[in-house]
Design a protein around this motif. Structure first.
Motif, PDB file in Angstrom:
ATOM      1  N   VAL A 126      -9.483  -3.011   3.754  1.00 50.92           N
ATOM      2  CA  VAL A 126      -8.655  -4.223   3.770  1.00 50.92           C
ATOM      3  C   VAL A 126      -9.471  -5.312   4.453  1.00 50.92           C
ATOM      4  O   VAL A 126     -10.009  -5.109   5.545  1.00 50.92           O
ATOM      5  CB  VAL A 126      -7.329  -4.005   4.528  1.00 50.92           C
ATOM      6  N   LEU A 172      -7.909   3.827  -1.111  1.00 51.60           N
ATOM      7  CA  LEU A 172      -8.039   2.516  -0.441  1.00 51.60           C
ATOM      8  C   LEU A 172      -9.448   2.403   0.107  1.00 51.60           C
ATOM      9  O   LEU A 172      -9.859   3.184   0.964  1.00 51.60           O
ATOM     10  CB  LEU A 172      -7.023   2.418   0.700  1.00 51.60           C
ATOM     11  N   ALA A 181      -6.446  -5.990   0.035  1.00 49.72           N
ATOM     12  CA  ALA A 181      -6.725  -4.555  -0.015  1.00 49.72           C
ATOM     13  C   ALA A 181      -7.436  -4.253  -1.332  1.00 49.72           C
ATOM     14  O   ALA A 181      -6.996  -4.696  -2.397  1.00 49.72           O
ATOM     15  CB  ALA A 181      -5.428  -3.759   0.069  1.00 49.72           C
ATOM     16  N   LEU A 190       0.827  -1.220   0.000  1.00 49.53           N
ATOM     17  CA  LEU A 190       0.000   0.000   0.000  1.00 49.53           C
ATOM     18  C   LEU A 190       0.857   1.264   0.000  1.00 49.53           C
ATOM     19  O   LEU A 190       0.393   2.313  -0.444  1.00 49.53           O
ATOM     20  CB  LEU A 190      -0.947   0.006   1.206  1.00 49.53           C
TER      21      LEU A 190
END
Lengths: 139, 139
Positions: A35, A32, A46, A21
């Motif tokens: 996760v 994002l 993710a 990441l």
């Protein structure tokens, strides 16, 4: 004849999701979404949305997972390509009729209702190919 | 902060484009836009549009091509991922500032005006990552 409608996701196997990441989220700038700690596959995943699809970063959290064995053998990198279809039964039937080797003869179902199956890399030119049929969100 | 806007293409290295098209075009049903005989890279490339992106099948036509050497070493399969950005100068600068290793420090330009560059797999978790900035079609 049926055909996929879009790239749903590209899955990348990495050693560690947090390390990956730092590139994909922090340096490259992909958002994002979340996760997931996936106990079925023994991996952390993710999800990074991108246009009409997404990038998924997958890392095993125990050496027993299938992905850990893949990682040990092949190393980190592109793992599979997932294309979205409108009707996975029609897509798998068509592929079988045309000689493709399926890993998943009958679609499996995820908790969110997505139906999916895999085509063997032997048939695709070396690519592990996943097909997705999303659940209807209204009924 | 800049970020990619979509998956432009997923590139797959195969032994033979015509053989691979039997799966990707004839069995799976992706439309075939065209096949390019690319003398710069010494490869044939089949372009199969899919949603807002495309799948590309790449096969060397001589053993001297870089792709032929890749194929001999790694085998057929997923080769690289290309993401589209709005401003490739900003994207490459941001990546460099954040510690990523670039293969292409300055963007290169294709005949159609597309500007592109590559990020080293060392920085991405094993993925050869291409970034594309499409040429403006109106001016």
């Amino acid at each position: 004849m049926t055909a996929p409608i879009k790239i749903n996701h590209v899955a990348i196997v990495v050693e560690d999701v947090d390390v990956a990441l730092k590139f994909w989220h922090e340096a490259l700038g992909l958002p994002l979404q979340h996760v997931e700690h996936n106990e079925d596959e023994l991996v952390n995943i993710a999800f990074l949305p991108l246009g009409e699809g997404e990038v998924e970063l997958i890392a095993p959290f125990t050496p027993e997972s299938g992905v850990a064995k893949y990682l040990a053998k092949k190393g980190a990198g592109l793992h599979h390509l997932c294309l979205e279809v409108e009707d996975i039964d029609a897509a798998l039937t068509q592929l079988k009729e045309r000689g493709a080797e399926l890993i998943t003869e009958q679609p499996k179902v995820r908790p969110d209702g997505t139906r999916y199956g895999f085509v063997h890399p032997k048939s695709t030119g070396g690519v592990l190919l996943e097909l997705y049929e999303k659940a209807l969100t209204s009924s």
